[in-house]
Design a protein around this motif. Structure first.
Motif, PDB file in Angstrom:
ATOM      1  N   LEU A  94      -5.220   6.905 -10.435  1.00 23.83           N
ATOM      2  CA  LEU A  94      -5.512   7.403  -9.085  1.00 23.83           C
ATOM      3  C   LEU A  94      -5.550   6.296  -8.044  1.00 23.83           C
ATOM      4  N   ARG A  95      -6.039   5.129  -8.393  1.00 27.04           N
ATOM      5  CA  ARG A  95      -6.288   4.093  -7.390  1.00 27.04           C
ATOM      6  C   ARG A  95      -5.307   2.923  -7.390  1.00 27.04           C
ATOM      7  N   TYR A 102     -10.920  15.428  -3.674  1.00 27.60           N
ATOM      8  CA  TYR A 102     -10.433  16.036  -4.909  1.00 27.60           C
ATOM      9  C   TYR A 102     -11.455  15.949  -6.030  1.00 27.60           C
ATOM     10  N   SER A 128      -8.961   6.580 -13.551  1.00 27.56           N
ATOM     11  CA  SER A 128      -9.262   5.866 -12.315  1.00 27.56           C
ATOM     12  C   SER A 128      -8.120   4.925 -11.936  1.00 27.56           C
ATOM     13  N   TYR A 155     -12.196  10.897  -4.688  1.00 25.86           N
ATOM     14  CA  TYR A 155     -12.141  11.579  -5.970  1.00 25.86           C
ATOM     15  C   TYR A 155     -13.550  11.771  -6.493  1.00 25.86           C
ATOM     16  N   VAL A 173     -11.653  15.746 -10.037  1.00 28.02           N
ATOM     17  CA  VAL A 173     -10.874  15.464 -11.234  1.00 28.02           C
ATOM     18  C   VAL A 173     -11.164  16.578 -12.238  1.00 28.02           C
ATOM     19  N   ARG A 209       3.625  12.361  -7.429  1.00 29.86           N
ATOM     20  CA  ARG A 209       2.578  13.257  -6.908  1.00 29.86           C
ATOM     21  C   ARG A 209       3.174  14.636  -6.714  1.00 29.86           C
ATOM     22  N   LYS A 235       4.114   6.146  -8.656  1.00 31.35           N
ATOM     23  CA  LYS A 235       3.448   7.382  -9.053  1.00 31.35           C
ATOM     24  C   LYS A 235       4.335   8.568  -8.708  1.00 31.35           C
ATOM     25  N   VAL A 290      -1.077  13.882 -10.504  1.00 35.96           N
ATOM     26  CA  VAL A 290      -0.617  12.518 -10.300  1.00 35.96           C
ATOM     27  C   VAL A 290      -0.186  11.983 -11.660  1.00 35.96           C
ATOM     28  N   LEU A 347      -6.069  17.462 -10.530  1.00 37.69           N
ATOM     29  CA  LEU A 347      -7.216  17.522  -9.629  1.00 37.69           C
ATOM     30  C   LEU A 347      -7.157  18.798  -8.795  1.00 37.69           C
TER      31      LEU A 347
END
Length: 93
Positions: A29-30, A68, A26, A5, A70, A37, A35, A46, A60
């Motif tokens: 995403l991590r 990707y 963050s 990202y 952001v 998608r 999630k 996301v 993204l």
């Protein structure tokens, strides 16, 4: 997933304009799970809960395979929030 990202000045500006902390982006995403998608063409969204349990959608742009940029993020409200909660709560008692 081994995704990368990237953030630029526009990313931080857009996120701040929506009163979202970059740390929450963050986290979504991590680390967040479960999630949602949604990948349409080069756009990836996301959706997940952040640590304060609000639901965030991160948008993204895919610049290369699994790389990707952001673009923005915002907290869900209204009907979007209701639908996302139903999906994220599936399988929970």
């Amino acid at each position: 997933m081994d995704e990368e990202y990237r953030w630029d000045d526009h990313s931080y500006t857009a996120i701040a304009a929506n009163q979202v902390a970059w740390q929450d982006v963050s986290y979504v995403l991590r680390h967040a799970h479960p999630k949602i998608r949604q990948h349409t063409g080069a756009v990836l969204q996301v959706i997940a809960r952040v640590t304060d349990q609000r639901i965030l959608v991160v948008t993204l742009i895919e610049e290369a395979d699994d790389h990707y940029l952001v673009v923005t993020a915002r907290h869900l409200t209204g009907e979007e929030l209701t639908h996302a909660e139903a999906i994220l709560n599936r399988g929970r008692p």
